[in-house]
Motif scaffolding. Structure first.
Motif, mmCIF file in Angstrom:
data_model
loop_
_atom_site.group_PDB
_atom_site.id
_atom_site.type_symbol
_atom_site.label_atom_id
_atom_site.label_comp_id
_atom_site.label_asym_id
_atom_site.label_seq_id
_atom_site.Cartn_x
_atom_site.Cartn_y
_atom_site.Cartn_z
ATOM 1 N N VAL A 120 1.790 3.249 -4.512
ATOM 2 C CA VAL A 120 0.892 2.741 -3.460
ATOM 3 C C VAL A 120 -0.438 2.293 -4.079
ATOM 4 C CG1 VAL A 120 0.161 5.116 -2.940
ATOM 5 C CG2 VAL A 120 -0.229 3.317 -1.255
ATOM 6 N N CYS A 121 -0.926 1.124 -3.636
ATOM 7 C CA CYS A 121 -2.161 0.584 -4.230
ATOM 8 C C CYS A 121 -3.390 1.155 -3.520
ATOM 9 C CB CYS A 121 -2.158 -0.936 -4.166
ATOM 10 S SG CYS A 121 -2.435 -1.612 -2.522
ATOM 11 N N ALA A 122 -4.542 0.916 -4.102
ATOM 12 C CA ALA A 122 -5.786 1.476 -3.566
ATOM 13 C C ALA A 122 -6.087 0.927 -2.172
ATOM 14 C CB ALA A 122 -6.931 1.177 -4.517
ATOM 15 N N ASP A 123 -5.780 -0.364 -1.949
ATOM 16 C CA ASP A 123 -6.063 -0.967 -0.632
ATOM 17 C C ASP A 123 -5.223 -0.316 0.466
ATOM 18 O OD1 ASP A 123 -7.925 -2.774 -1.614
ATOM 19 O OD2 ASP A 123 -6.379 -4.226 -2.161
ATOM 20 N N CYS A 124 -3.936 -0.126 0.180
ATOM 21 C CA CYS A 124 -3.055 0.491 1.180
ATOM 22 C C CYS A 124 -3.463 1.941 1.413
ATOM 23 C CB CYS A 124 -1.600 0.405 0.743
ATOM 24 S SG CYS A 124 -0.922 -1.267 0.878
ATOM 25 N N LEU A 125 -3.842 2.605 0.337
ATOM 26 C CA LEU A 125 -4.253 4.002 0.442
ATOM 27 C C LEU A 125 -5.480 4.130 1.353
ATOM 28 C CD1 LEU A 125 -3.019 6.484 -0.827
ATOM 29 C CD2 LEU A 125 -4.575 6.267 -2.747
ATOM 30 N N THR A 141 3.449 2.234 4.656
ATOM 31 C CA THR A 141 2.539 1.121 4.396
ATOM 32 C C THR A 141 2.779 0.563 2.989
ATOM 33 O OG1 THR A 141 0.920 2.169 5.839
ATOM 34 C CG2 THR A 141 0.081 0.527 4.276
ATOM 35 N N ASN A 142 2.775 -0.764 2.879
ATOM 36 C CA ASN A 142 2.910 -1.390 1.554
ATOM 37 C C ASN A 142 2.331 -2.793 1.611
ATOM 38 O OD1 ASN A 142 5.233 -3.541 1.847
ATOM 39 N ND2 ASN A 142 5.845 -1.741 3.035
ATOM 40 N N CYS A 143 2.249 -3.446 0.475
ATOM 41 C CA CYS A 143 1.776 -4.827 0.435
ATOM 42 C C CYS A 143 2.393 -5.503 -0.786
ATOM 43 C CB CYS A 143 0.250 -4.881 0.398
ATOM 44 S SG CYS A 143 -0.471 -4.365 -1.165
ATOM 45 N N THR A 144 1.965 -6.723 -1.079
ATOM 46 C CA THR A 144 2.595 -7.403 -2.226
ATOM 47 C C THR A 144 2.211 -6.760 -3.559
ATOM 48 O OG1 THR A 144 0.841 -9.017 -2.099
ATOM 49 C CG2 THR A 144 2.967 -9.677 -1.227
ATOM 50 N N ASN A 145 1.197 -5.912 -3.541
ATOM 51 C CA ASN A 145 0.794 -5.267 -4.796
ATOM 52 C C ASN A 145 1.430 -3.895 -4.993
ATOM 53 O OD1 ASN A 145 -0.886 -7.436 -5.312
ATOM 54 N ND2 ASN A 145 -2.558 -6.526 -4.136
ATOM 55 N N CYS A 146 2.152 -3.428 -3.990
ATOM 56 C CA CYS A 146 2.687 -2.070 -4.114
ATOM 57 C C CYS A 146 3.912 -1.864 -3.227
ATOM 58 C CB CYS A 146 1.610 -1.048 -3.756
ATOM 59 S SG CYS A 146 1.284 -0.892 -1.991
ATOM 60 N N GLY A 147 4.563 -0.739 -3.413
ATOM 61 C CA GLY A 147 5.662 -0.369 -2.526
ATOM 62 C C GLY A 147 7.032 -0.509 -3.165
ATOM 63 N N ASN A 183 -3.296 -13.581 3.311
ATOM 64 C CA ASN A 183 -3.209 -12.142 3.579
ATOM 65 C C ASN A 183 -2.536 -11.419 2.419
ATOM 66 O OD1 ASN A 183 -1.992 -9.570 4.835
ATOM 67 N ND2 ASN A 183 -3.392 -10.338 6.410
ATOM 68 N N ARG A 184 -2.960 -10.188 2.191
ATOM 69 C CA ARG A 184 -2.378 -9.376 1.111
ATOM 70 C C ARG A 184 -0.892 -9.085 1.385
ATOM 71 N NH1 ARG A 184 -4.771 -4.774 2.108
ATOM 72 N NH2 ARG A 184 -3.284 -3.136 1.669
ATOM 73 N N ARG A 185 -0.457 -9.307 2.597
ATOM 74 C CA ARG A 185 0.945 -9.007 2.953
ATOM 75 C C ARG A 185 1.766 -10.275 3.149
ATOM 76 N NH1 ARG A 185 -1.885 -4.517 5.288
ATOM 77 N NH2 ARG A 185 -1.217 -2.693 4.086
HETATM 78 ZN ZN LIG Z 1 -0.579 -2.009 -1.260
#
Ligand SMILES: [Zn+2]
Ligand SMILES: [Zn+2]
Length: 774
Positions: A120-125, A141-147, A183-185
């Motif tokens: 999990v990335c810092a933004d999602c956290l 929760t996730n996004c293109t940078n994590c998950g 968007n980050r997602r």
């Molecule tokens: Zn994320």
């Protein structure tokens, strides 16, 4: 801006192709944002090879745009190569007026790479801990940078319908994020929220769902010393309070795992530092997007229960890598450290399906924290240790699989089937070697099923079925059987040749090399068991130039489980029949019943079921047992680990090493180990501390290998050394060996992100077998 471009004579157009892990990691929106930044027009889309870009703009802008593709790439992307083709005098009407993201084009043979699962990335956290955010407390929760990535994809291309998220339809809010390039997602395939995504559920050990706040209930159960099965990213964990001796003991009893060290998960780096001493490199590794279990030096007198890693001065720690873990550890009642061990019964693979877990783990767990999103393929936690200044993987799985290793050109497309213990397999396509996630010991029907499923899964994810197979020479390995069943004329690669090949492939070392392989056991075909050798090797073949002297292996594989047998064997090698009388035995061996020792003695005298071995792993066992550190192995490598611990505890001052004796037999240099028995026994009689003896032994081995390599360099002119084999997981041994070889002017290569133990064998098989198959 578009009008300016169209009228300018300086406008140029480039076709840019980006290869590597560039899909499912937010690469297209990233390109879109770059285009905005530099005033570039055109389009970007995913294709079979990766990402294809058409970019038009002023030369300086294009130059900056292309440079930023690599320098500013999203954190999860891994770029292997960027190909740039200028387009001659693009007709003005072909130049796009703005920049677009186009849909993926699907082809016959997708070759783009799937990203590994990411922490999990810092933004999602931040979002899940923010009461004002719509994802507050949402564990998926996730996004293109994590998950999740690899663990939820069933086939390529990596689009939501091909993942286990396909049955969750995105709500309007999620859909808006998904379609917004800024968007980050944007195109985050597993995008979800509390309204539309997966949900947690809480069950008792009979499987009955229990209402209430799942996270609070789990925290309370853990605080009460109970065992909770938690469905994670790549499989189930069994969790328990790591600061409670009672809870850890309960878990050990239920799992029938008396002493094998257990990994723990703690809330943050600060908490980790209260249990272990952590240097900068280790901290970076703990917090990396891979979030592996990191082996660290335990602090003395911590709140951790001694039962977590009995007798061992190292502890495996990981930080929460999913929002679920983060939220659980943020609960005020959750214990500050949780044992997180694989949710499986011994010898079986880790559970991934709810029903499967409820059935197979019902005697192990008191409670189940489940959710309704499927895990498509099992991915265990990776295990890493910083050794000789580098990240060294001991188990390569989550976060690292399926990132390929680039092989030198000219390799056939093959499936390398791996070894028996710590199995992984490897699929090679277009010179890219996809080493699978850790499969484990291929010793049960369940693990063999997992092996076959994983091969099919990776083939599907790569969209590719290799036609040639490569396997170990050992005729009884299940992996060899599998290879033969798939392809009668499969290529066989010797175990230690594959060990050397794995390092050569990963480190891009061209041969020939002096390959030092210190290992447990390797099939040789000559009736002896190899495991402590120096080879002259390249991709074509290998010659044994040096080895440890032979010890008898009383009872074959049984000896590996009972180090006292090896201690007796080492004494026997030196003293002959005298070794069997108690007066010549060190105190540790007096703990073994005389009848057992007599029985083993008779086997050795008569040569019954006593193959000869040059195994370094068994020599470590012998010394460990002579010192009384470990007479029986509860788990693989225990005796050797305890010996390393002892040697480390001797402090910084290196005691004098035992003297090295070399002989020659049929042109092969022999490192004589039999004098060790007398030297160690003399030290024991003189009440030299076990730590000093252990350290002298380590130093003896390093000195011996150094002397051998210096001699072999004179013979062969080769000064490139490759280190491999399971014993190289020993930090003291590896670091001392590398340091001394450097001092002697050798260039030294050891495995890093490919394990030096049998987990890396498949890559070596692919590297060597693929070459021969061409
Ligand atoms: Zn994320
Ligand atoms: Zn939603």
């Amino acid at each position: 801006m578009a009008t300016v471009l169209a009228q300018s004579v300086h406008v140029e157009t480039l076709h840019v192709f980006v290869h590597g892990i560039v899909q499912g990691v937010g690469f297209r929106p990233f390109v879109y944002r770059l285009a905005q930044r530099y005033g570039v027009t055109g389009n970007v889309r995913n294709n079979e090879e990766g990402v294809a870009i058409v970019a038009s703009g002023l030369p300086e802008a294009l130059h900056a745009f292309v440079a930023a593709l690599e320098s500013d790439a999203p954190p999860a992307a891994r770029i292997n190569r960027i190909d740039i083709h200028p387009v001659e005098e693009a007709a003005n009407d072909q130049i796009e007026q703005s920049f677009h993201i186009l849909p993926s084009c699907t082809g016959q043979r997708p070759s783009t790479q799937i990203a590994p699962d990411m922490a999990v990335c810092a933004d999602c956290l931040r979002e899940i801990l923010d009461p004002a955010d719509r994802r507050y407390q949402y564990p998926f929760t996730n996004c293109t940078n994590c998950g999740p990535r690899f663990s939820i994809v069933s086939q390529v291309p990596y689009d939501r319908p091909n993942t286990s998220m396909h049955r969750f339809a995105m709500c309007a809010d999620c859909s808006r994020e998904y379609h917004d390039p800024l968007n980050r997602r944007f195109h985050a395939q597993p995008n979800a929220c509390p309204v539309c995504g997966p949900q947690l559920s809480w069950h008792d050990c009979t499987g009955r769902a229990v209402a209430g706040d799942c996270l609070k209930s789990a925290a309370l159960a853990l605080a009460n010393g109970q065992v909770v099965a938690i469905k994670g990213l790549g499989g189930f964990h069994l969790a328990a309070d790591a600061c409670s001796a009672q809870a850890v003991t309960l878990l050990r009893q239920r799992k029938n795992r008396p002493s094998k060290p257990l990994a723990i998960m703690v809330r943050d780096l600060e908490t980790a530092a209260s249990f272990a001493s952590i240097n900068a490199a280790e901290a970076a590794l703990l917090c990396s997007s891979e979030h592996p279990i990191v082996l660290l030096a335990c602090r003395k007198k911590t709140a951790l229960a001694a039962e977590v890693a009995p007798g061992i001065g190292t502890i495996g720690i990981m930080l929460p890598y999913t929002p679920l873990h983060a939220l659980l550890l943020a609960q005020p009642t959750t214990p500050k450290a949780l044992v997180m061990t694989s949710g499986n019964r011994s010898d079986e693979p880790i559970c991934i399906r709810n029903e499967e877990a409820l059935q197979r783990l019902q005697d192990l767990a008191d409670w189940f924290l489940l959710h309704n999103c499927d895990i498509v393929t099992r991915v265990d936690d990776s295990v890493a240790r910083i050794m000789a200044g580098q990240v060294r993987l001991l188990r390569r799985a989550r976060g690292f699989s399926p990132i390929p290793v680039a092989l030198p050109a000219a390799t056939a497309d093959i499936l390398a089937c791996g070894a028996e213990m710590k199995n992984s397999f490897c699929i090679v396509r277009n010179s890219e070697a996809y080493l699978s996630q850790h499969i484990g010991e291929l010793t049960s029907t369940e693990s063999y099923d997992f092996y076959q499923e994983s091969i099919e899964h990776l083939q599907q994810v790569l969209g590719f079925v290799p036609e040639q197979t490569v396997c170990d020479q050992h005729p009884d390995y299940l992996s060899s059987g599998y290879a033969h069943a798939r392809h009668a004329h499969c290529q066989k690669v010797q175990h230690h040749h594959a060990h050397i090949g794995a390092v050569m492939a990963e480190q891009n070392v061209s041969g020939p090399v002096l390959g030092i392989v210190l290992d447990g056991a390797g099939y040789s075909g000559d009736g002896t068991v190899y495991g402590g050798e120096v080879y002259l090797a390249d991709r074509n073949g290998y010659t044994r130039l040096a080895r440890l002297s032979h010890l008898l292996l009383p009872g074959g594989d049984q000896a590996a489980a009972q180090p006292w047998r090896m201690a007796l064997s080492l004494l026997y090698q030196h003293l002959g029949e005298q070794a069997l009388s108690a007066e010549f035995q060190p105190p540790a061996l007096l703990a073994i019943e005389q009848t057992h020792k007599q029985f083993i003695g008779q086997m050795m005298l008569k040569g019954l079921h006593c193959p000869q071995t040059s195994s370094c792993g068994r020599l470590f066992d012998a010394v460990s047992a002579l010192l009384g550190l470990c007479l029986y192995n509860d788990y693989e490598g225990q005796a050797a680990m305890l010996l390393e611990e002892q040697a480390m505890s001797a402090g910084d001052e290196v005691p004098s090493a035992y003297p090295v004796t070399l002989t020659t037999e049929a042109g092969v240099l022999i490192i004589e180990s039999s004098p060790l028995a007398a030297l160690i026994c003399a030290d024991l009689t003189a009440a030299v501390p076990a730590a000093v003896i252990a350290r002298r032994f380590h130093q003896w081995l390093v000195d011996a290998l150094e002397t051998v390599c210096v001699e072999l360099r004179e013979q062969t002119g080769i000064d490139r050394v490759v280190l491999s084999g399971g014993c190289m997981q020993n930090r003291l041994l590896l670091e001392t060996l590398i340091r001394q070889m450097h001092t002697r002017g050798f260039s030294v290569h050891a495995g890093a992100l490919v394990p030096m133990n049998d987990g890396g064998i498949a890559l070596g098989q692919a590297f060597i077998g693929g070459y021969v198959c061409v």
